[in-house]
Design a protein around this motif. Sequence first.
Motif, PDB file in Angstrom:
ATOM      1  N   VAL A  74      76.514  32.750  44.909  1.00  0.00           N
ATOM      2  CA  VAL A  74      75.128  33.196  45.047  1.00  0.00           C
ATOM      3  C   VAL A  74      75.101  34.583  45.693  1.00  0.00           C
ATOM      4  CG1 VAL A  74      72.912  32.681  46.127  1.00  0.00           C
ATOM      5  CG2 VAL A  74      74.224  30.844  45.079  1.00  0.00           C
TER       6      VAL A  74
ATOM      7  N   LEU B  22      67.606  34.939  34.913  1.00  0.00           N
ATOM      8  CA  LEU B  22      68.198  33.614  34.714  1.00  0.00           C
ATOM      9  C   LEU B  22      68.688  33.435  33.277  1.00  0.00           C
ATOM     10  CD1 LEU B  22      66.035  30.985  36.619  1.00  0.00           C
ATOM     11  CD2 LEU B  22      68.384  31.706  37.092  1.00  0.00           C
TER      12      LEU B  22
ATOM     13  N   CYS C  35      75.597  35.485  41.194  1.00  0.00           N
ATOM     14  CA  CYS C  35      76.069  34.704  40.034  1.00  0.00           C
ATOM     15  C   CYS C  35      75.242  33.435  39.851  1.00  0.00           C
ATOM     16  CB  CYS C  35      77.528  34.293  40.228  1.00  0.00           C
ATOM     17  SG  CYS C  35      78.651  35.677  40.105  1.00  0.00           S
ATOM     18  N   GLN C  36      75.010  33.105  38.592  1.00  0.00           N
ATOM     19  CA  GLN C  36      74.366  31.829  38.268  1.00  0.00           C
ATOM     20  C   GLN C  36      75.452  30.830  37.915  1.00  0.00           C
ATOM     21  OE1 GLN C  36      71.325  32.092  35.224  1.00  0.00           O
ATOM     22  NE2 GLN C  36      71.255  29.860  34.920  1.00  0.00           N
TER      23      GLN C  36
END
Lengths: 190, 212
Positions: free
Chosen positions: A100, A132, A104-105
Amino acid sequence: MLIKELPALAGGADSVVWAGGGNQDELLRALLPMRPETPRRAADEPFDPDALMIAFVGPDQPPDGWSAALRGLPAGGRLLLLLGWPVADLPYHLVLDPLVGAGCQVLQAVPVDKANRHGVYCAVIAARVERLAPLRSYLDDSPITLDGPEPGLPALLRLTGEHTFADLVVRPLRRRLAELEAGDRPASAG
Amino acid sequence: MALLSDVEAAAYWNERHQQESDLRSGGHMAFDEATNRMFYIRRLALLMDLIGLQSSPVAPLFLLDAGCGKGWFSRELARFGHQVDGIDASEVALDHARQEGGGPRFHRSSLSGWRSPWLYDAVICVDVLFHILDDAEWERSVRNLASLVRLGGRLLVADWHEEHDQAFGNYQVLRGRRSYLPLLQDCGLRFEGWHPYDFRASVIGLYAFTRR
Ligand SMILES: C[S@@+](CC[C@H](N)C(=O)[O-])C[C@H]1O[C@@H](n2cnc3c(N)ncnc32)[C@H](O)[C@@H]1O
């Protein structure tokens, strides 16, 4: 999921950037058995958009090696993290914070079958994002995509709602598990 | 022809599950056991395509088999490594399902009445909804099943692909696209397609919806 299915799940690996941890040669052979010649790039080289960053994180690894490399990941850059803890004991706080922190997702987290001999029990696929990426279902094995439609408000409302309710109903279970584990423990001497 | 009442329909299913062989009782009454076996396997393969070919004994998929009958699909899906809850209104069918064992948990419940603190990765409902004769109960059932599907999860329900609804005999009301699509859109599910059984003369197939 098999370890050799992971590069395709992560959207392919025309080249790889090893970001630390584990036995690089052994793990790359397991990940890419049909493409042992896949070019490898150093973590401090400019990151090729078709490259896949890979790291191993496990109980005996210093937690911060890969997270430094992560900060060099450009938007759209993909990461495959191999994890050396069984799913039921996964200390995911160790990887979630750096992910995070680097924008980064987490796209997918999957158990990895039959890779214990390499010390791998599960894996995470993540990508550095500026918006997203599409949400995925558990055990979906189609390659991840970053540029599909952004999850809309209904999906986000559902996500936060499911998270909140699941967080509530899992509490008595976690408590029950602790009780059962305490019951299993032999009474201390004296 | 007048449709069966709720009480008559419940008695019909208990009697059919009592008298008929394992696969005929929940499958197609016009076919013998051998043909029903092909029919079951054909539909299982369709379910595999729609649920996916990955499984994990460590962190399994959670499935609801709604209207499981004697539990053939529940058992096969459990053998793939999935964790399955089977529900059905017929105690006779459930007794049989429990005796077979094989992993799934079986509960007596109507489709509209099933309550759970957990959501499912996939809710499947094979050849049940067209046996719910009352439209209001059918809608309550579909809404309840949809509510049990988690984000990214799937609802797979069997029915025909015509636009309209139509009663056949006294214990089937086939419902079509005009009934399913708007209702499930209203439940927050996206229609992904209809997949025909392609078995002999069957007009039935699986509607696939995903919660997005
Ligand atoms: C044709 S059988 C299908 C059984 C099973 N899905 C299979 O394919 O083997 C229909 C089943 O639906 C069940 N059923 C009918 N209406 C129901 C309802 N409202 N709630 C729960 N089960 C119901 C019956 O008891 C019966 O077992």
